[in-house]
Scaffold this active site. Structure first.
Site, mmCIF file in Angstrom:
data_model
loop_
_atom_site.group_PDB
_atom_site.id
_atom_site.type_symbol
_atom_site.label_atom_id
_atom_site.label_comp_id
_atom_site.label_asym_id
_atom_site.label_seq_id
_atom_site.Cartn_x
_atom_site.Cartn_y
_atom_site.Cartn_z
ATOM 1 N N HIS A 138 2.929 5.452 -15.508
ATOM 2 C CA HIS A 138 3.921 6.186 -14.730
ATOM 3 C C HIS A 138 5.313 5.689 -15.070
ATOM 4 O O HIS A 138 5.523 4.516 -15.336
ATOM 5 C CB HIS A 138 3.652 6.071 -13.227
ATOM 6 C CG HIS A 138 3.501 4.680 -12.711
ATOM 7 N ND1 HIS A 138 2.389 3.905 -12.956
ATOM 8 C CD2 HIS A 138 4.323 3.914 -11.948
ATOM 9 C CE1 HIS A 138 2.525 2.732 -12.369
ATOM 10 N NE2 HIS A 138 3.710 2.708 -11.748
ATOM 11 N N ALA B 113 4.484 -6.358 -13.348
ATOM 12 C CA ALA B 113 4.379 -5.908 -11.952
ATOM 13 C C ALA B 113 3.798 -4.498 -11.833
ATOM 14 O O ALA B 113 4.171 -3.741 -10.951
ATOM 15 C CB ALA B 113 5.719 -6.009 -11.222
ATOM 16 N N GLN B 114 2.846 -4.165 -12.725
ATOM 17 C CA GLN B 114 2.177 -2.871 -12.614
ATOM 18 C C GLN B 114 1.124 -2.955 -11.524
ATOM 19 O O GLN B 114 0.209 -3.774 -11.597
ATOM 20 C CB GLN B 114 1.527 -2.484 -13.946
ATOM 21 C CG GLN B 114 0.877 -1.121 -13.907
ATOM 22 C CD GLN B 114 0.292 -0.696 -15.250
ATOM 23 O OE1 GLN B 114 0.311 -1.442 -16.224
ATOM 24 N NE2 GLN B 114 -0.226 0.512 -15.291
ATOM 25 N N SER B 115 1.252 -2.122 -10.502
ATOM 26 C CA SER B 115 0.306 -2.170 -9.388
ATOM 27 C C SER B 115 -0.649 -0.983 -9.356
ATOM 28 O O SER B 115 -1.629 -1.006 -8.628
ATOM 29 C CB SER B 115 1.054 -2.269 -8.057
ATOM 30 O OG SER B 115 1.918 -1.170 -7.890
ATOM 31 N N VAL B 116 -0.373 0.056 -10.142
ATOM 32 C CA VAL B 116 -1.283 1.189 -10.270
ATOM 33 C C VAL B 116 -1.552 1.380 -11.757
ATOM 34 O O VAL B 116 -0.618 1.587 -12.540
ATOM 35 C CB VAL B 116 -0.682 2.484 -9.668
ATOM 36 C CG1 VAL B 116 -1.633 3.658 -9.874
ATOM 37 C CG2 VAL B 116 -0.374 2.303 -8.185
ATOM 38 N N ASN C 37 6.357 -0.185 -15.883
ATOM 39 C CA ASN C 37 5.775 -1.510 -15.692
ATOM 40 C C ASN C 37 4.460 -1.567 -16.463
ATOM 41 O O ASN C 37 3.699 -0.603 -16.469
ATOM 42 C CB ASN C 37 5.516 -1.774 -14.210
ATOM 43 C CG ASN C 37 6.775 -1.721 -13.382
ATOM 44 O OD1 ASN C 37 7.844 -2.100 -13.844
ATOM 45 N ND2 ASN C 37 6.663 -1.243 -12.153
ATOM 46 N N ASP D 33 8.754 8.776 -4.948
ATOM 47 C CA ASP D 33 8.125 7.509 -4.582
ATOM 48 C C ASP D 33 8.160 7.394 -3.063
ATOM 49 O O ASP D 33 9.166 7.727 -2.437
ATOM 50 C CB ASP D 33 8.873 6.342 -5.229
ATOM 51 C CG ASP D 33 8.087 5.051 -5.185
ATOM 52 O OD1 ASP D 33 7.819 4.564 -4.071
ATOM 53 O OD2 ASP D 33 7.748 4.521 -6.253
ATOM 54 N N SER E 211 -5.793 15.266 -3.049
ATOM 55 C CA SER E 211 -6.501 14.653 -1.927
ATOM 56 C C SER E 211 -5.627 13.626 -1.214
ATOM 57 O O SER E 211 -5.982 13.149 -0.142
ATOM 58 C CB SER E 211 -7.823 14.027 -2.384
ATOM 59 O OG SER E 211 -7.595 13.012 -3.331
ATOM 60 N N HIS F 29 9.034 5.336 -13.620
ATOM 61 C CA HIS F 29 9.915 5.355 -12.454
ATOM 62 C C HIS F 29 11.259 5.881 -12.930
ATOM 63 O O HIS F 29 11.779 5.436 -13.961
ATOM 64 C CB HIS F 29 10.164 3.937 -11.923
ATOM 65 C CG HIS F 29 8.989 3.259 -11.343
ATOM 66 N ND1 HIS F 29 8.748 3.243 -9.987
ATOM 67 C CD2 HIS F 29 7.992 2.545 -11.910
ATOM 68 C CE1 HIS F 29 7.660 2.542 -9.754
ATOM 69 N NE2 HIS F 29 7.175 2.110 -10.906
#
Length: 140
Positions: free
Chosen positions: A126, A119-122, A113, A57, A40, A128
């Site tokens: 995951h 600094a994990q924002s989601v 992260n 990314d 989606s 990187h």
């Protein structure tokens, strides 16, 4: 949405603080990554199998920057258990194979992260994978 937002590194730290303050690590709401898995939200997909998805990314921090995510949502690496051993190994193998396919023979960096201070924002585990140039040390 694992990206640096306007304002450089502080933008990503700010995004991580916002996500933590909003309680996103507790789950309940779909993350941007679950939306990518569901198709989606568009992404440039590099690899997919029944356990994981790999995509570029949207705000790369190196010439090559892609993410490896499990299809089964795990909010944080600090929340994994023995039942996740096989999946975590699979994610690492897929990261290495994709790095090779992306031409990163001279090396690359893997980053996970964890939480606000990481600094994990989601809040969907995951990895990187960054490469394509000499990376500095220490990283943070």
């Amino acid at each position: 949405r694992c990206v640096a937002v306007a304002g450089g590194p502080d933008g990503e730290v700010g995004e991580a603080r916002r996500a933590a303050a909003a309680g996103e690590e507790t789950g309940g709401q779909p993350t941007i990554f679950s939306k990518i898995i569901a198709r989606s939200v568009p992404a440039t997909i590099l690899y997919e199998d029944d356990k994981c998805l790999v995509f570029r990314d949207v705000a790369p921090q190196a010439p090559v920057h892609f993410l490896v995510i499990p299809k089964r949502p795990i909010p944080r690496i600090s929340r994994v258990g023995p039942q996740d051993t096989e999946l975590l190994g699979h994610l690492l193998v897929v990261a290495a194979r994709t790095a090779q396919a992306e031409g990163l023979a001279d090396g690359y960096r893997l980053v996970i992260n964890d939480g606000k201070h990481g600094a994990q924002s989601v809040y969907h585990l995951h990895l990187h994978v960054l490469g394509g140039r000499q990376l500095g040390w220490p990283p943070g």
